[in-house]
Design a protein around this motif. Structure first.
Motif, short mmCIF file in Angstrom:
data_model
loop_
_atom_site.label_atom_id
_atom_site.label_comp_id
_atom_site.label_asym_id
_atom_site.label_seq_id
_atom_site.Cartn_x
_atom_site.Cartn_y
_atom_site.Cartn_z
N LEU A 1 0.83 -1.21 0.00
CA LEU A 1 0.00 0.00 0.00
C LEU A 1 0.87 1.25 0.00
N ALA A 2 1.92 1.23 0.86
CA ALA A 2 2.81 2.39 0.92
C ALA A 2 3.52 2.60 -0.42
N LEU B 1 2.38 1.74 -3.35
CA LEU B 1 1.39 2.23 -4.30
C LEU B 1 1.20 3.74 -4.17
N ILE B 2 1.02 4.20 -2.91
CA ILE B 2 0.83 5.64 -2.69
C ILE B 2 2.09 6.41 -3.06
N GLY B 3 3.25 5.85 -2.67
CA GLY B 3 4.50 6.53 -3.00
C GLY B 3 4.74 6.64 -4.48
N ILE C 1 2.43 6.73 -6.84
CA ILE C 1 1.50 7.73 -7.38
C ILE C 1 2.02 9.13 -7.09
N LEU C 2 2.49 9.34 -5.85
CA LEU C 2 2.97 10.66 -5.45
C LEU C 2 4.20 11.06 -6.26
N ARG D 1 3.38 11.71 -10.16
CA ARG D 1 2.36 12.69 -10.52
C ARG D 1 3.01 13.88 -11.19
N SER E 1 -4.41 19.06 -8.63
CA SER E 1 -5.30 17.95 -8.32
C SER E 1 -5.21 16.87 -9.37
N VAL F 1 8.01 1.70 -7.24
CA VAL F 1 8.62 2.94 -6.77
C VAL F 1 9.82 3.32 -7.64
#
Lengths: 206, 103
Positions: free
Chosen positions: A149-150, A152-154, A156-157, A160, A166, B78
């Motif tokens: 999960l981390a 995945l979020i990382g 995306i961040l 981007r 947004s 990542v």
């Protein structure tokens, strides 16, 4: 030499040759496809070793997801093609280090395991693996899910377009309209390979 | 079946991965070589589990292989995101050009 060993030799040869082609191929796409072949071959090695579940996971995760991700990565970063552009100057150093490492490992492995030979390959059943995951290994399993999960979020961040914006919808539609390019030429061209060195620092430090 | 064959294949794959990390310039190809090394370790773990300790109840070798596959998937995600960011900011994926944090 049993049939087991024969199958292992064939699969291992395919895997080794395609792995060598991964690091020596001149075309990026060929390297990625050879990587997919190597990963499939390693799945075959798992099958020969009696680990059917790992082989299945290998094919699903590596060949299905990671290799495709690499193909997209190569297509999105339009890198130059050719041996000079792909390999750095220290190819000889790499060859020396890799060769020395292989000789060292082989010199350790052959005396240590040369004599041993089990009669047949016996792996745990999928049932045993499932019980082990949710009994002995349940805490690492949950930690791994948090890690995914981390990641995945990382990812995306990191990937981007603009921190603070947004979404990317406005920019994409403006690129398609065409005449809006004249307003902010440097921002759109920074995506391409022709961005001058002077503007890169400004684009990078947000 | 002797464990010699799988262990030697894993050593060969690991060495090929080391060569790729050192000799390649493209960051995506360097990531691919890292994947080769991780897979070599997986072959070792599965071979040790199934050929040397087949009666172990906790199935440690195969569990470690599974966890490595999961961690490698996260690492690729990542890593490729970092490469995309690098390409957007610097217009290059050449690892020799990225020496901003070099002392």
């Amino acid at each position: 030499m049993t049939a087991h060993d024969l199958v292992f030799v064939i699969v291992g040869l395919v895997t080794a040759v395609s792995a060598i082609l991964v690091v020596t191929s001149r075309h990026l796409m060929h390297a990625a496809l050879y990587l997919a072949l190597t990963l499939t071959g390693i799945g075959g090695v798992f099958l020969v070793l009696g680990a059917g579940f790992i082989a299945l996971v290998q094919v699903v995760v590596y060949v299905g997801a990671v290799a495709v991700l690499f193909l997209f990565g190569l297509m999105l970063t339009r890198a130059p093609i050719g041996r000079e552009a792909l390999d750095s100057q220290n190819r000889g150093l790499g060859l020396a280090v890799a060769g020395a490492l292989f000789v060292l490992l082989a010199a350790l492995i052959i005396p240590a395991f040369g004599g041993e030979s089990t009669a047949e390959v016996t792996g745990p059943t999928i049932e045993a693996i499932g019980i082990a995951i949710f009994a002995d290994w349940v805490l690492p399993f949950e930690v791994l899910s948090m890690l995914l999960l981390a990641a995945l979020i990382g990812a995306i961040l990191l990937a981007r377009r603009e921190a603070g914006e947004s979404g990317t919808e406005a920019e994409v539609t403006r690129i398609e309209m065409g005449e809006a390019l004249a307003d902010e030429p440097d921002r759109h061209e920074a995506v391409g390979t022709s961005a001058p060195a002077g503007e890169l620092g400004a684009g990078g430090g947000r | 079946m002797s464990p010699l064959g799988p262990l030697l294949l894993a050593a060969l794959l690991f060495s090929i991965g080391v060569y790729g990390v050192i000799a390649r310039r493209n960051a995506v190809l360097v990531l691919m070589s890292v994947e080769l090394m991780l897979n070599a370790v997986n072959i070792n773990l599965v071979a040790f589990q199934n050929l040397l300790f087949p009666a172990e109840l906790a199935v440690s070798g195969q569990m470690f292989a599974l966890f490595i596959i999961g961690v490698a998937a996260a690492e690729v995600g990542v890593g490729l995101a970092i490469v995309f960011n690098l390409f957007r900011n610097r217009a290059t994926v050449n690892v020799d050009d990225v020496d901003l944090m070099r002392w």
